[in-house]
Enzyme design. Sequence first.
Site, PDB file in Angstrom:
ATOM      1  N   ARG A  13      16.123  -5.998  34.985  1.00  0.00           N
ATOM      2  CA  ARG A  13      16.255  -7.277  34.298  1.00  0.00           C
ATOM      3  C   ARG A  13      14.870  -7.804  33.944  1.00  0.00           C
ATOM      4  O   ARG A  13      14.023  -8.029  34.813  1.00  0.00           O
ATOM      5  CB  ARG A  13      17.001  -8.251  35.225  1.00  0.00           C
ATOM      6  CG  ARG A  13      17.628  -9.432  34.536  1.00  0.00           C
ATOM      7  CD  ARG A  13      18.439 -10.272  35.509  1.00  0.00           C
ATOM      8  NE  ARG A  13      19.653  -9.594  35.945  1.00  0.00           N
ATOM      9  CZ  ARG A  13      19.976  -9.394  37.224  1.00  0.00           C
ATOM     10  NH1 ARG A  13      19.186  -9.789  38.187  1.00  0.00           N
ATOM     11  NH2 ARG A  13      21.090  -8.774  37.518  1.00  0.00           N
ATOM     12  N   GLU A  35      23.341   4.325  26.533  1.00  0.00           N
ATOM     13  CA  GLU A  35      24.656   3.739  26.310  1.00  0.00           C
ATOM     14  C   GLU A  35      24.876   3.475  24.829  1.00  0.00           C
ATOM     15  O   GLU A  35      23.956   3.588  24.010  1.00  0.00           O
ATOM     16  CB  GLU A  35      24.802   2.438  27.106  1.00  0.00           C
ATOM     17  CG  GLU A  35      23.810   1.363  26.708  1.00  0.00           C
ATOM     18  CD  GLU A  35      23.822   0.176  27.664  1.00  0.00           C
ATOM     19  OE1 GLU A  35      24.716  -0.688  27.512  1.00  0.00           O
ATOM     20  OE2 GLU A  35      22.940   0.097  28.531  1.00  0.00           O
ATOM     21  N   HIS A  74      17.516  -4.700  25.551  1.00  0.00           N
ATOM     22  CA  HIS A  74      18.763  -5.118  24.925  1.00  0.00           C
ATOM     23  C   HIS A  74      19.438  -6.224  25.726  1.00  0.00           C
ATOM     24  O   HIS A  74      19.142  -6.422  26.908  1.00  0.00           O
ATOM     25  CB  HIS A  74      19.727  -3.927  24.806  1.00  0.00           C
ATOM     26  CG  HIS A  74      20.110  -3.332  26.125  1.00  0.00           C
ATOM     27  ND1 HIS A  74      19.310  -2.427  26.793  1.00  0.00           N
ATOM     28  CD2 HIS A  74      21.193  -3.523  26.920  1.00  0.00           C
ATOM     29  CE1 HIS A  74      19.894  -2.067  27.927  1.00  0.00           C
ATOM     30  NE2 HIS A  74      21.041  -2.736  28.023  1.00  0.00           N
ATOM     31  N   HIS A 115      17.035   0.108  30.701  1.00  0.00           N
ATOM     32  CA  HIS A 115      17.457   1.135  31.647  1.00  0.00           C
ATOM     33  C   HIS A 115      16.518   2.336  31.600  1.00  0.00           C
ATOM     34  O   HIS A 115      15.975   2.664  30.537  1.00  0.00           O
ATOM     35  CB  HIS A 115      18.881   1.605  31.333  1.00  0.00           C
ATOM     36  CG  HIS A 115      19.877   0.501  31.238  1.00  0.00           C
ATOM     37  ND1 HIS A 115      20.156  -0.343  32.277  1.00  0.00           N
ATOM     38  CD2 HIS A 115      20.668   0.094  30.203  1.00  0.00           C
ATOM     39  CE1 HIS A 115      21.085  -1.221  31.902  1.00  0.00           C
ATOM     40  NE2 HIS A 115      21.393  -0.976  30.643  1.00  0.00           N
TER      41      HIS A 115
END
Length: 319
Positions: A196, A119, A176, A101
Amino acid sequence: MYNNEPIFLQPVLQERIWGGQKLRTEYDYEIPSDKTGEAWVISAHPHGPSKIMNGALAGQTLADAWYEHKEIFNKAEDEQGEYPLLVKILDAADDLSVQVHPDDEFARTVENVPYGKTECWYVLSAEEGAELVLGHNAKTQEEFDQMIDRGEWDKLLRGVKVKAGDFVYVPSGTIHAIGKGIVILETQQSSDITYRLYDYDRTDVAGNKRELHLERSTQVTTIPHQDAPVEQMEKVNGDLIEKKLVEEQYFSVYHWQLNGQATCEMTADFLQVSVVEGRAALMIDGKSFDLKKGTHLILPHSVTTYSLEGNAEFIVSHE
């Protein structure tokens, strides 16, 4: 002025190619299919805003409350910006794609959205030997690009075994992937941008591979990978053990274990509360509210003191 009641929220269920049935079997949610991967349990994001279930704002969304009742969150009426956080429960019945991200600056300049995505994950359950991807082994950009070009994913990606109760902090720029057999509660910035990098060459029911975002992934990945330091602390308040899991610029996240009774004071602008095990009563100004596994709520800023009684486990967060 909003009164002192907690704001209970209805999860928004999201189907995913890697999803399963545990959001129904473990949390009693009405899932849309046997491939339900995510419950957005505290969300004001336009892709899945939570609906308020009680009180004067019943039927409105958390986004409505954020824009129209700033006092709930201790914000000035003229304060700009979107609701900052998003909480999800994810059921990985299969491996998630390997992804990364962007940070706030990249998200704003390239994607024209307010937030990037840092996150963190609290592992609610994990099958024996379950593993996730966290980081990579390339030391330079050239090495990173070469491993991708050669498809050397086993060499590039760093696997980490996890079990229930583990905590993982995932700053923007970190490669991740949540692995098969893991259920997590994720606290993140309110963003839905995912680049992705790799999807195991799998296809959907129509035989199509999911889109990859190699150029953007490469642009935002931190090289070399750096494990983010996390300093955790515990304190005891009556029969409540409060463990700080992470405290950084976007959010602070805590694990609370209640075995009995505790009285707490509000020190944040507002609190996001998720009940992940057990049952408890929340008492505010002489009123009692039932909490059970799968309940998610916001404690508004007007609540100065509250009590908890029961045997339950919570993940709590704030800005």
